[in-house]
Design a protein around this motif. Structure first.
Motif, PDB file in Angstrom:
ATOM      1  N   ALA A   1       0.809  -1.224   0.000  1.00 27.15           N
ATOM      2  CA  ALA A   1       0.000   0.000   0.000  1.00 27.15           C
ATOM      3  C   ALA A   1       0.842   1.273   0.000  1.00 27.15           C
ATOM      4  CB  ALA A   1      -0.961  -0.007   1.187  1.00 27.15           C
TER       5      ALA A   1
ATOM      6  N   ILE B   1      -7.512   2.816  -2.508  1.00 23.67           N
ATOM      7  CA  ILE B   1      -6.697   1.629  -2.300  1.00 23.67           C
ATOM      8  C   ILE B   1      -7.445   0.716  -1.333  1.00 23.67           C
ATOM      9  CG2 ILE B   1      -4.507   0.735  -1.448  1.00 23.67           C
ATOM     10  CD1 ILE B   1      -3.227   3.409  -2.186  1.00 23.67           C
TER      11      ILE B   1
ATOM     12  N   ASN C   1      -7.398  -3.024   0.662  1.00 26.61           N
ATOM     13  CA  ASN C   1      -6.591  -4.173   1.068  1.00 26.61           C
ATOM     14  C   ASN C   1      -7.370  -5.471   0.879  1.00 26.61           C
ATOM     15  OD1 ASN C   1      -4.430  -5.664   2.472  1.00 26.61           O
ATOM     16  ND2 ASN C   1      -5.945  -5.885   4.091  1.00 26.61           N
TER      17      ASN C   1
END
Length: 411
Positions: A146, A165, A167
């Motif tokens: 990240a 973004i 995860n």
């Protein structure tokens, strides 16, 4: 006494009567008390008005903040009920002259693994450069990537893009994927992100998924506007009918049929009554109707076949493509629409890609380096076309592997 008081009171109330000084003082006192009470009432009214105005002002501020919070929540992609897909970062604002705020959002989902991060960056750059649509990128990665990804995306060329973004927790795949020594891709969790699109983009009715080894040369809005037939949750590019297959492949055997992906010796596969000769499709680029996807519980169906493969080994031992393809072929058998073949011109990652003419490559809306050879490596076809969109890594962790520069002479 009562009579005197009564007559005196009458006398004092008569017009032009002269009252006793004592009664005048009494009247003056009454008057002063009345004036003071009136002033107190006035002050009290003023205080009440001020208090009411303060309450109204407070409510207006609270309402404004609530709207701002609601807007933020609408922009954020999060689902606290789903373990494993958690938002990390969101950049919600692009310059006002970059996109028309009235346009519909075009969600594009793309994976970003550490060893292929340069591909993700090049794909995003090519999309952003060739459209004025309101694109928002949902970049799926692992926690340890990240920070690297964020620093790359914040470079000057890409600072205006809108992205999130997300995860991907590998625990989602427990019991659904088995490691095969001859199928290295089976242990790459991000390849399965495409199975979870409604979770990644919860507020959208439609989304585009694409692999990281692509370059977009057309306006992504055209792909997004691909019409899907009623009841179809996705549109793919079929292998047998694709423009790239017609140009490159002749007599490819089972490489582009269902039998190239599924083991038809297994009873469970035979019971599905799917023709082995059915043309397969490429899942590296597709458009999804997320409303229909959720209605049909596509994610649950895909996970079901992943688990059954672990238990029974349903995939072909000579798997013709990605480990993600077999469950998609089963779930979407004769239940998918098609995209324009020029929106997935593939095989550039194999030796077959060298057979393309420069004119054909230039005309393609999307170039796909599927196969063993990637454009950031040494031997892929038309690496110079890909490299035009590549942005050097500001951290220096990712670098291209080059022995020599191939010239494609695209005019």
């Amino acid at each position: 006494m009562n009579k005197l008081d009564h007559s005196t009171s009458i006398t004092c109330l008569l017009p032009f009567a002269r009252c006793d000084f004592r009664w005048r003082g009494y009247i003056r006192s009454i008057t002063n008390i009345y004036v003071r009470q009136k002033r107190k009432m006035s002050f009290r009214k003023v205080n009440i008005i001020i208090l009411v105005l303060a309450v109204v002002f407070f409510l207006l501020v609270l309402h404004h903040n609530f709207l701002g919070l609601s807007s933020l929540l609408r922009n954020e992609v999060s689902d606290s009920g789903i373990v494993g897909l958690q938002p990390i970062d969101f950049i919600p604002n692009a310059p006002h002259d970059a996109v028309d705020g009235r346009q519909e959002e075009v969600p594009v989902v793309i994976a970003a693994s550490e060893d292929r991060l340069g591909g993700t960056i090049a794909a995003i750059n090519s999309i952003q450069h060739n459209t004025r649509s309101n694109v928002i990128f949902y970049v799926v990665t692992l926690n340890h990537t990240a920070d690297h990804l964020r620093s790359w995306l914040s470079s000057s060329i890409l600072k205006s893009i809108r992205y999130k973004i997300v995860n991907f927790d590998t625990k989602l795949l427990e019991g659904k994927v088995k490691e095969e020594p001859d199928q290295g891709e089976s242990v790459k969790p991000l390849t399965f992100a495409r199975f979870y699109l409604p979770i990644l983009v919860p507020g959208a009715k439609k989304a585009i998924y694409m692999d990281d080894d692509v370059i977009v040369q057309g306006d992504i809005l055209a792909l997004y506007n691909t019409p899907l037939k009623p009841g179809h949750a996705a549109a793919f590019s079929e292998d047998c009918d694709s423009a790239s297959t017609k140009v490159v492949i002749r007599g490819a055997g089972n490489q582009y049929n269902y039998i190239g992906y599924l083991d038809y010796k297994k009873e469970r596969i035979r019971k599905l009554s799917m023709k082995a000769s059915t043309c397969s499709f490429n899942p590296g680029v597709f458009v999804a109707n997320l409303t229909e996807w959720k209605r049909q519980n596509i994610t649950n169906q895909l996970e079901k076949w992943m688990k059954l493969n672990v238990e029974e080994g349903l995939y072909s031992r000579t798997l013709a493509g990605s480990i993600t393809t077999p469950p998609l072929l089963i779930v979407f058998y004769q239940q998918h629409s098609t995209i324009d073949p020029m929106w997935n011109v593939r095989h550039l990652g194999s030796s077959a890609g060298k057979r393309y003419s420069p004119q054909f490559v230039k005309a393609a809306k999307l170039l796909h380096w599927n196969g063993h050879f990637k454009p950031w490596g040494r031997t892929a076809s038309y690496t110079d076309v890909w490299e035009k969109w590549y942005i050097p890594d500001p951290t220096g962790k990712f670098s291209l592997i080059r022995r020599h520069t191939e010239i494609s002479n695209i005019k």
